[in-house]
Scaffold this motif. Structure first.
Motif, PDB file in Angstrom:
ATOM      1  N   LYS A   1      67.979 -24.582  10.497  1.00 56.61           N
ATOM      2  CA  LYS A   1      69.006 -25.440  10.186  1.00 56.61           C
ATOM      3  C   LYS A   1      68.920 -25.257   8.462  1.00 56.61           C
ATOM      4  N   GLU A   2      67.544 -25.384   8.251  1.00 55.66           N
ATOM      5  CA  GLU A   2      68.182 -25.908   6.470  1.00 55.66           C
ATOM      6  C   GLU A   2      67.924 -23.793   6.143  1.00 55.66           C
ATOM      7  N   THR A   3      67.878 -23.375   6.588  1.00 54.22           N
ATOM      8  CA  THR A   3      68.231 -21.615   6.130  1.00 54.22           C
ATOM      9  C   THR A   3      68.957 -20.680   6.287  1.00 54.22           C
ATOM     10  N   LYS A   4      69.860 -21.599   7.121  1.00 53.62           N
ATOM     11  CA  LYS A   4      70.781 -20.652   8.129  1.00 53.62           C
ATOM     12  C   LYS A   4      72.522 -20.542   7.315  1.00 53.62           C
ATOM     13  N   GLY A   5      72.140 -21.329   6.143  1.00 56.83           N
ATOM     14  CA  GLY A   5      72.706 -20.753   4.725  1.00 56.83           C
ATOM     15  C   GLY A   5      72.980 -19.462   3.953  1.00 56.83           C
ATOM     16  N   GLU A   6      71.619 -18.796   3.773  1.00 55.41           N
ATOM     17  CA  GLU A   6      71.202 -17.677   3.472  1.00 55.41           C
ATOM     18  C   GLU A   6      71.657 -16.686   4.327  1.00 55.41           C
ATOM     19  N   LEU A   7      72.106 -16.722   5.901  1.00 52.17           N
ATOM     20  CA  LEU A   7      72.636 -15.719   6.742  1.00 52.17           C
ATOM     21  C   LEU A   7      73.830 -14.732   6.710  1.00 52.17           C
ATOM     22  N   ALA A   8      74.838 -15.606   5.897  1.00 55.48           N
ATOM     23  CA  ALA A   8      76.171 -15.184   5.941  1.00 55.48           C
ATOM     24  C   ALA A   8      76.478 -14.457   4.290  1.00 55.48           C
ATOM     25  N   PRO A   9      74.982 -14.966   2.784  1.00 56.05           N
ATOM     26  CA  PRO A   9      76.094 -13.506   2.301  1.00 56.05           C
ATOM     27  C   PRO A   9      74.931 -12.419   2.357  1.00 56.05           C
ATOM     28  N   LEU A  10      73.950 -12.687   3.356  1.00 58.68           N
ATOM     29  CA  LEU A  10      73.086 -11.239   3.548  1.00 58.68           C
ATOM     30  C   LEU A  10      73.752 -10.516   4.591  1.00 58.68           C
ATOM     31  N   LEU A  11      74.646 -10.769   5.355  1.00 58.10           N
ATOM     32  CA  LEU A  11      75.830 -10.604   6.395  1.00 58.10           C
ATOM     33  C   LEU A  11      76.141  -9.689   5.417  1.00 58.10           C
ATOM     34  N   GLU A  12      77.193  -9.941   4.380  1.00 61.20           N
ATOM     35  CA  GLU A  12      78.046  -9.492   3.371  1.00 61.20           C
ATOM     36  C   GLU A  12      77.619  -9.075   2.454  1.00 61.20           C
ATOM     37  N   ARG A  13      76.777  -8.753   1.806  1.00 65.55           N
ATOM     38  CA  ARG A  13      75.695  -7.611   1.268  1.00 65.55           C
ATOM     39  C   ARG A  13      75.515  -6.768   2.112  1.00 65.55           C
ATOM     40  N   THR A  14      75.424  -6.616   3.073  1.00 68.91           N
ATOM     41  CA  THR A  14      75.020  -5.592   3.991  1.00 68.91           C
ATOM     42  C   THR A  14      76.272  -5.057   4.746  1.00 68.91           C
TER      43      THR A  14
ATOM     44  N   LEU B   1      71.391  -4.014   9.139  1.00 65.18           N
ATOM     45  CA  LEU B   1      71.753  -4.818   9.417  1.00 65.18           C
ATOM     46  C   LEU B   1      69.783  -5.518   9.566  1.00 65.18           C
ATOM     47  N   SER B   2      69.316  -4.863  10.671  1.00 67.98           N
ATOM     48  CA  SER B   2      68.036  -5.059  10.521  1.00 67.98           C
ATOM     49  C   SER B   2      67.047  -4.919   9.441  1.00 67.98           C
ATOM     50  N   GLU B   3      67.123  -3.831   8.935  1.00 64.68           N
ATOM     51  CA  GLU B   3      66.459  -3.764   7.669  1.00 64.68           C
ATOM     52  C   GLU B   3      66.809  -4.584   6.304  1.00 64.68           C
ATOM     53  N   ALA B   4      67.805  -5.128   6.660  1.00 58.74           N
ATOM     54  CA  ALA B   4      68.172  -6.638   5.507  1.00 58.74           C
ATOM     55  C   ALA B   4      67.182  -7.688   5.931  1.00 58.74           C
ATOM     56  N   LEU B   5      67.701  -7.809   6.913  1.00 59.67           N
ATOM     57  CA  LEU B   5      66.857  -8.619   7.980  1.00 59.67           C
ATOM     58  C   LEU B   5      65.317  -8.792   7.551  1.00 59.67           C
ATOM     59  N   LEU B   6      64.525  -7.601   8.072  1.00 52.76           N
ATOM     60  CA  LEU B   6      63.552  -7.709   7.467  1.00 52.76           C
ATOM     61  C   LEU B   6      62.944  -8.075   6.680  1.00 52.76           C
ATOM     62  N   GLU B   7      63.491  -7.148   5.538  1.00 48.52           N
ATOM     63  CA  GLU B   7      63.419  -7.527   3.771  1.00 48.52           C
ATOM     64  C   GLU B   7      63.625  -9.086   3.334  1.00 48.52           C
ATOM     65  N   HIS B   8      65.134  -9.249   4.116  1.00 52.09           N
ATOM     66  CA  HIS B   8      64.517 -11.152   3.776  1.00 52.09           C
ATOM     67  C   HIS B   8      63.634 -11.994   4.518  1.00 52.09           C
ATOM     68  N   ILE B   9      62.597 -11.119   5.229  1.00 52.22           N
ATOM     69  CA  ILE B   9      62.040 -12.783   6.393  1.00 52.22           C
ATOM     70  C   ILE B   9      61.032 -12.408   5.672  1.00 52.22           C
ATOM     71  N   ARG B  10      60.617 -10.546   5.205  1.00 55.22           N
ATOM     72  CA  ARG B  10      59.537 -10.806   4.855  1.00 55.22           C
ATOM     73  C   ARG B  10      59.481 -11.754   3.160  1.00 55.22           C
ATOM     74  N   ARG B  11      60.275 -11.724   2.288  1.00 57.29           N
ATOM     75  CA  ARG B  11      60.710 -12.178   0.981  1.00 57.29           C
ATOM     76  C   ARG B  11      60.249 -14.014   1.167  1.00 57.29           C
ATOM     77  N   ASN B  12      61.023 -14.365   2.707  1.00 59.13           N
ATOM     78  CA  ASN B  12      60.562 -15.877   2.355  1.00 59.13           C
ATOM     79  C   ASN B  12      60.592 -16.141   3.714  1.00 59.13           C
ATOM     80  N   PRO B  13      58.877 -15.659   3.825  1.00 58.80           N
ATOM     81  CA  PRO B  13      58.278 -16.731   5.204  1.00 58.80           C
ATOM     82  C   PRO B  13      58.399 -17.830   5.932  1.00 58.80           C
ATOM     83  N   THR B  14      58.491 -17.822   6.660  1.00 56.63           N
ATOM     84  CA  THR B  14      58.250 -19.460   6.697  1.00 56.63           C
ATOM     85  C   THR B  14      57.340 -20.381   6.953  1.00 56.63           C
TER      86      THR B  14
END
Ligand code: SAM
Length: 301
Positions: free
Chosen positions: A256-269, A288-301
């Motif tokens: 719920k807290e992080t889902k705001g990060e998704l739309a900009p990530l999709l747009e960048r992709t 998409l999977s490369e960008a999402l993987l990179e994002h998750i690695r940088r922002n571990p929960t």
């Protein structure tokens, strides 16, 4: 049953098939997807599509009473056929007695060690193709197992349900396109060879059939750092087909807290967040999977 070897002639005619079945007192098991082919033209199309040379190997799954096996044995250097139903083994040693280049392996193709079977059966052949009239109750698991095992295959030519063949070959945008299309097209170039009527089988199946040729790519269609993650993204994107890609991915990879990060990530992709999973190409899924993987690695929960 008699010990006299089967007298010859093609197995794949209605009269020969019925004769063999009667001679051995064989009863079909619906639960094993036993629908035997009785049409020479369809067999020719299957074997031609496989493009076997006299130096090639063929792996057959579910030889039944040997109608396709016989054709393969006349065309290829070596045929190995995996059959789950023990009752068919004595029938096969009868019907295929004239073909020393055939090896029958008793087992479940979902369980046999395919790499060991390959090393043992196909040493010395130029290339190996899978050629089969698959048992319909396990079509997708069998094809996925063959692909994921990364065996050195040239072609996979299989008779399957028409509807599954259409899903495997589907392009983005339609209702047939989904995670199966992406998985198959990641490893192969699919081509629908022919649609097949029920009447060419004994007993006749309840569904329409088709022959599909999967030309195995020398390397996957797209390059991704983490294959398992790529397929996780694909599966998540189709979790609820009517939802947008953004909603499906948020449910799987964001809170719920992080889902705001998704739309900009999709747009960048370069992917509009309001699109549905069924509209994305393989290349877009890879990005998409490369960008999402990179994002998750940088922002571990
Ligand atoms: N090739 C034959 C033909 O075209 O007439 C028979 C095809 S029939 C559709 C499928 C065959 O696969 C049957 O012989 C069945 O016993 C066999 N089979 C079913 N499940 C299997 C499994 N998990 N592993 C290996 N063979 C299987």
């Amino acid at each position: 049953m008699t010990n006299k070897p089967y007298g010859g002639g093609d197995i794949a005619t209605p009269s020969r098939t019925k004769e063999i079945i009667a001679r051995h007192g064989f009863a079909f098991k619906k639960s094993l997807g036993q629908n035997f082919l009785i049409d020479a033209n369809i067999l020719n199309k299957i074997v031609e599509a496989a493009e076997l040379t006299p130096n090639d190997g063929a792996l057959e799954i579910g030889p039944g009473i040997g109608s396709l096996t016989e054709r393969l044995a006349r065309t290829a250097a070596k045929v190995t056929a995996v059959e789950i139903d023990q009752r068919l083994l004595p029938i096969l040693s009868d019907t295929l007695a004239a073909y020393p280049n055939v090896e029958i392996v008793h087992g479940d193709v979902l369980k046999v060690a395919l790499d060991e079977l390959f090393a043992r059966s196909f040493a010395g052949v130029d290339s190996v193709s899978v050629v089969a009239n698959l048992p319909y109750y396990v079509t997708t698991p069998i094809v996925m197992r063959l692909l994921e095992a990364k065996l050195p295959l040239r072609n996979i030519v299989v008779m399957i349900q028409k509807e599954v063949a259409e899903r495997m070959a589907a392009a983005p945008g339609g209702k047939e396109y989904g995670s199966l299309s992406i998985a198959v097209q990641y490893y192969c170039e699919p081509e629908l060879v022919t649609v097949v009527p029920h009447t060419v089988f004994i007993p006749q199946p309840n569904v329409d059939s088709a022959v599909i040729k999967l030309k195995v790519r020398s390397r996957p269609a797209v390059e991704v750092k983490d294959e398992a993650f790529f397929f996780e993204v694909v599966h998540a994107s189709f979790a609820q087909r009517r939802k947008t890609i953004s909603n499906n991915l948020a449910a799987r990879f964001f809170t719920k807290e992080t889902k705001g990060e998704l739309a900009p990530l999709l747009e960048r992709t370069g992917i509009d967040p309001s699109r549905r999973g069924e509209t994305l190409s393989l290349e877009e899924y890879a990005r998409l999977s490369e960008a999402l993987l990179e994002h998750i690695r940088r922002n571990p929960t």
